[in-house]
Motif scaffolding. Structure first.
Motif, short mmCIF file in Angstrom:
data_model
loop_
_atom_site.label_atom_id
_atom_site.label_comp_id
_atom_site.label_asym_id
_atom_site.label_seq_id
_atom_site.Cartn_x
_atom_site.Cartn_y
_atom_site.Cartn_z
N VAL A 1 -22.87 45.97 24.18
CA VAL A 1 -22.57 44.53 24.25
C VAL A 1 -22.59 44.02 25.68
O VAL A 1 -22.48 42.83 25.93
CB VAL A 1 -21.22 44.18 23.57
N ASN A 2 -22.72 44.93 26.61
CA ASN A 2 -22.59 44.59 28.02
C ASN A 2 -23.66 45.35 28.81
O ASN A 2 -23.33 46.12 29.71
CB ASN A 2 -21.19 45.03 28.47
N ARG B 1 -22.22 34.96 23.11
CA ARG B 1 -23.56 34.76 23.71
C ARG B 1 -24.62 34.81 22.62
O ARG B 1 -25.52 33.98 22.56
CB ARG B 1 -23.86 35.86 24.73
N ARG B 2 -24.50 35.81 21.74
CA ARG B 2 -25.48 35.97 20.69
C ARG B 2 -25.53 34.74 19.79
O ARG B 2 -26.59 34.31 19.35
CB ARG B 2 -25.14 37.21 19.85
N ARG C 1 -17.27 38.55 23.81
CA ARG C 1 -18.16 37.77 24.70
C ARG C 1 -19.61 37.93 24.27
O ARG C 1 -20.39 36.97 24.29
CB ARG C 1 -18.00 38.23 26.15
N TYR C 2 -19.97 39.14 23.86
CA TYR C 2 -21.33 39.40 23.37
C TYR C 2 -21.62 38.53 22.16
O TYR C 2 -22.67 37.89 22.06
CB TYR C 2 -21.49 40.87 23.03
N ASP D 1 -15.12 42.53 25.53
CA ASP D 1 -16.56 42.51 25.81
C ASP D 1 -17.36 42.23 24.55
O ASP D 1 -18.36 41.52 24.58
CB ASP D 1 -17.00 43.86 26.42
N VAL D 2 -16.91 42.80 23.43
CA VAL D 2 -17.60 42.55 22.16
C VAL D 2 -17.52 41.06 21.82
O VAL D 2 -18.52 40.46 21.41
CB VAL D 2 -16.98 43.40 21.02
N GLN E 1 -27.72 43.59 33.59
CA GLN E 1 -28.13 42.19 33.72
C GLN E 1 -29.24 42.07 34.76
O GLN E 1 -29.37 42.94 35.63
CB GLN E 1 -26.93 41.34 34.14
#
Lengths: 452, 516
Positions: B382-383, B162-163, B158-159, B155-156, B386
């Motif tokens: 990080v998640n 995105r960032r 993926r964050y 998850d980190v 949404q």
């Protein structure tokens, strides 16, 4: 760590390979929750209430849970567990820990300034950092038991210190003998400069509980040879046999001056073991006795660079040192728990393991593990050599592959040359223990037959 | 850093007092020949590098503040009714509220029986289940892998992607840590080696967050100071980096460059061009880059934007992205979360040699694993909720409110402090602190010298005793010779902050008057 790199157990099942078992029983860690033990409701309810105080509205939670959570939140800066705490821990929790220690030790006073709550094993690392002079020649040495859990040895190595092994006497219930301490000390001459003596009581991996006489000998030895005493007592709540747990602090105090006022001692305890088993919360404390005040100032500075221990872990410690009392609404549920089944586990382990030819297990008086000797047949030792493994590692790998049991080999902890052991965690639910013993018996008989 | 002479005397007096109290015989040998006095662990026998460790944020002035709090609670009269700890970047301690969603999920993770409770929204429940499923025995009480829970690391990653506008991130390069400090110290441990003139040198900004100086002291590494430009809003000049490096090469082996962005204590937010320059510099001089980015969401000033070192590195193309070694750090203690007590954090490692990675894993395994609740919290950070999810509206509202209040307070602090003659405060572009420069009168400098105190420590101690406000003197962070500063957080609630700033103003005027 060699053993861990050999076998991530989940991968066996992920790969879709058919196995004669449904799941792997992982008892290679001292991690009760992983093995299926449920967390204690009281502490988890308190944590939940501290995390999300809205939960305290209404009657969802019992009154003693709410009172405990409210008290703890008041003791946090800004009323939130998200704040940093004081370096050594939330002062009121430190106070209660010191009171716990005094109660435990039959009234021996405990000064709160001597206590540091920290993130799990960080306490040990910080104390070792102060003791170990990485620039010294010869290197700093620390006497360590054989067998010994690997984290300590790794910490010493990481700091550039030398571990000076002293062997526990398996035939006498893993007794610690002063002659052996002397031999170890002598072996260090010219190799390193020993400054500390590390003892584990109750033991890990071997499940002994030291008696007072032995402890007094250790204390006298440390005083005489000018060694700092490091007492790892994280399993003090896991005692099953005849020998009562006595803390080194208490044993030292009872010996009176001059020893009680001069022997320098660091005692470690944690919320990771015992009834709580909250390894993942990372909370422990160290009590420092008879240290030079000038050194204490530096120890404080060192701890301050870690900021503070995780607050949820501090709360777990608070519950551990001050559990629900008779009369509290949460008391009945709290008490009805693992202690009874642990004694039963120990009984069953000793019964089953000692009945199997090729196994011998010293009484498991305390701690979280059984550490039986395995008398491996010469053919098995040969085969292990052929595949480039230590014999007990080979045994454990087969045990995993064929019976779905993840133990750890004695080679990870040190053992007398030519002896082999296996370690497995006994702090597991009763039914899981029965299944474990069933599979172990079956596997062991087959293994011994194959290599006869 | 000098401690006050008064403190030294007090320490000596206390230690001799306690000796007398203990009733220890002086150099007496008892019958069986045991020394009853000399300790095994003394100032002389202890690890010498530990003696050099100081951490001003929790140092002597804070200890005095705690003493004062105790005195107040015991009823002693003071010129103030409360001690205000504006020394530490602890948002919740100053009244900032936690993000509801995070606390809900964590409560569910702690006590899963609550999953059947209608008080919790569905998205909180599903997050909690996902986290629990990745924990051994479905409990946060199990140890995790040393590198951290795998699903959290994913998850980190993926964050970060995105960032950083799609720049790929490999979860294997993510290490969850106990706060960012754990990662920073671990990386420094890996980097520091060598003897004498080959001893590792590590470049760090002056002013800096004193964890770095403490870690370098403890490791016996050489601290290479590069000065930020106060006149240009604490900007970083490459010429200054070069100067520091060239000089340092004469007596040590420089191997790493640490940069804090947004800055602590200075609050500056580096421009993209500056970050590119630093990367080019690190590439050219073969330095390992350590980017401390824990304040990445705390950006307030117009025209300022956070650019991660990772993103800029990759946008500079393979010549850099495939060669420059970089470690970036983040934490759950700052930004809009302020969850210091959880000790959550992570680091991303780029272009590290595989063999070294193996050693890193080994080193981390010594501390077993980071606190699992902190890992769970990092997962939520990080998640987050949404758009469309039940908790989204509330989450956005809380986050926006927290960050905008911080921006207001940053502005307010700068404004008020700049109305005081003798205080000059650069714009607080980001992070959580102001680091104003003080003019200290000659007579005060004299008195400080006589007491053996740094002038800004002298100033801050006086402020503490007279107003109850606890700040950290600039000498704790490093500053240009002959300049004096203090670090003050912008965290107290706005109305309290106004009073605080006013008290600081009045104190400074009195102080200047007194020593004129």
């Amino acid at each position: 760590m060699a053993w861990e790199s050999l076998n991530p157990p989940r991968d066996y099942l992920k790969a879709g390979v058919r196995k004669p078992y449904r799941d792997v029983i992982d008892v290679s860690w001292g991690d009760p929750h992983r093995a299926g033990v449920k967390p204690l409701s009281f502490v988890r309810q308190v944590l939940a209430a501290c995390l999300y105080p809205k939960l305290m509205e209404g009657d969802r939670l019992m009154v003693d849970v709410r009172q405990r959570a409210q008290r703890l939140l008041k003791e946090c800066a800004g009323g939130s567990i998200g704040s940093y705490s004081n370096t050594a821990g939330i002062p009121e929790i430190v106070q209660r820990v010191s009171e716990f220690i005094t109660r435990r030790d039959g009234g021996v006073p405990c000064r709160r300034e001597n206590i540091f709550i920290s993130s799990g094993s960080q306490w040990a690392l910080n104390i070792l950092k102060v003791l170990v002079n990485s620039e010294a020649s010869p290197r700093t040495g620390v006497l360590t038991p054989v067998p010994c859990h690997s984290t300590t040895i790794l910490s010493l190595m990481a700091l550039g210190a030398a571990a000076v092994p002293y062997h526990l006497t398996e035939e006498r219930g893993w007794a610690l003998e002063v002659e052996e301490l002397q031999r170890a000390l002598d072996s260090a001459k010219g190799v390193c400069s020993p400054v500390a003596l590390y003892v584990i009581n109750p033991g890990n991996p071997a499940g002994y509980v030291q008696n007072r006489k032995s402890m007094q000998e250790v204390i006298r030895f440390a005083a005489e040879k000018r060694l700092f005493l490091l007492a790892d007592e994280v399993y003090q709540d896991c005692v099953y046999g005849k020998t009562e747990f006595v803390s080194y602090k208490r044993a030292l105090a009872e010996m009176g001056p001059p020893l009680s006022e001069t022997v320098e001692l660091a005692s470690f305890h944690t919320a990771s073991k015992g009834l709580m088993g909250e390894c993942g919360l990372r909370a422990g404390y160290v009590e420092l006795v008879n240290l030079d005040p000038a050194v204490m100032k530096h120890i404080n500075s060192l701890f301050s660079t870690n900021s503070c221990a995780p607050v949820l872990g501090q709360i777990a410690l608070d519950v551990m040192t001050n559990p629900p009392q008779p009369g509290d609404p949460s008391y009945p549920l709290y008490m009805k728990h693992i202690r009874t089944s642990l004694a039963e586990n120990v009984r069953r382990v000793e019964e089953v393991v000692n009945s199997l030819p090729g196994f011998s297990c010293q009484p498991v008086e305390g701690g979280a593990f059984a550490f039986p000797t395995v008398f491996l047949p010469p053919k098995a030792i040969e085969r292990a050599k052929e595949v480039g493994m230590k014999p007990d590692t080979f045994y454990c790998l087969r045990l995993l592959e064929e019976a779905g049991l993840l133990f750890s080999p004695g080679t990870e902890y040190g053992q007398k040359e030519g002896t082999y052991h296996i370690r497995f965690c006994i702090m597991i639910p009763l039914d899981v223990m029965e299944e474990l013993l069933r599979r172990l018996s079956g596997f062991h008989k087959r293994f011994m037959k194959e290599f006869s | 850093m000098n401690h006050g002479t008064a403190l030294l005397w007090k320490r000596r007096a206390l230690s001799s007092l306690s000796t007398t109290r203990r009733g220890l015989p002086k150099e007496k040998m008892s019958e069986n020949g045991m020394m009853s006095r000399a300790k095994v662990l003394t100032i002389d026998t202890m690890n010498p590098t530990v003696k050099k460790v100081e951490y001003a944020v929790r140092g002597p002035i804070v200890q005095r503040a705690v003493e004062l709090e105790r005195e107040l609670s015991e009823g002693m009269k003071k010129p103030f009714t409360e001690v205000i700890k504006a020394n530490i970047g602890d948002a919740h301690a100053m009244g900032q509220q936690p993000i509801t969603f995070f606390r809900q999920v964590l409560a569910l993770c702690s006590y899963p029986e609550l999953l059947s409770d209608s008080a919790f929204p569905e998205d909180a429940k599903s997050r909690a289940c996902r986290i629990l499923n990745s924990c051994g025995g479905n409990s946060m009480g199990s140890y995790s892998a040393s590198q951290g829970i795998e699903s959290v690391r994913q998850d980190v990653a993926r964050y970060i992607e995105r960032r950083d506008g799609g720049v790929p991130c490999d979860p294997d390069n993510i290490y969850l840590t106990t706060g960012a400090s754990d990662g920073i110290v671990t990386m420094l441990k890996l980097l520091v080696c060598g003897e004498g003139a080959m001893r590792t040198g590590v470049m760090i900004s002056i002013p800096q967050y004193p964890l770095y100086s403490a870690a370098l002291a403890e490791l016996g590494a050489v601290q290479i100071n590069y000065y930020l430009n106060e006149g240009k809003c604490w900007s970083l000049d490459i010429d200054e980096l070069q100067r520091a490096l060239n000089e340092a090469r004469l007596y040590c082996n420089p191997r790493a460059l640490c940069i804090i962005n947004p800055g602590n204590p200075t609050g500056q937010v580096q421009s993209r061009e500056c970050i590119e320059d630093v990367i080019r510099f690190a590439a050219k001089e073969r330095l390992f880059l350590m980017a401390d980015e824990v304040y990445q969401d705390n950006v307030y000033a117009e025209g300022c934007q956070f650019h991660s070192f990772k993103k800029v590195l990759f946008e500079m193309g393979p010549e850099y992205s495939e060669t420059v070694e970089l470690a970036s750090f983040h934490s759950s203690s700052k930004c809009y979360m302020g969850e210091c007590g959880f000790r959550g954090g992570y680091m991303e490692i780029i272009n590290m040699d595989d063999d070294v990675k193996a050693q890193l894993t080994k080193l981390l395994s010594v501390r077993l694993c980071p606190p699992v609740p902190g890992q769970a919290l990092m997962d939520l950070v990080v998640n987050p909720p949404q758009p469309g999810e039940p908790s989204y509206e509330r989450f956005i509202k809380e986050r926006t409110a927290t960050l905008s209040v911080l921006a207001e307070k940053a502005k307010l602090t700068e404004q008020v402090l700049n109305t005081v003659e003798g205080i000059r405060c650069n714009p607080v572009q980001g992070a959580m602190y102001s680091f104003p420069r003080l003019t200290i009168p000659e007579k005060a400098l004299q008195e400080a010298k006589e007491l053996g105190q740094q002038p800004d420590m002298f100033y801050c101690m006086k402020m503490l005793e007279e107003t109850g406000i606890c700040l950290v003197p600039g000498s704790g962070f490093g500053q240009k010779e002959g300049t004096y500063h203090f670090r003050m957080t912008i965290l107290p609630p706005t109305d309290k902050l106004k009073i605080l700033l006013n008290n600081v103003k009045e104190f400074h005027q009195r102080f200047t008057q007194q020593y004129s």
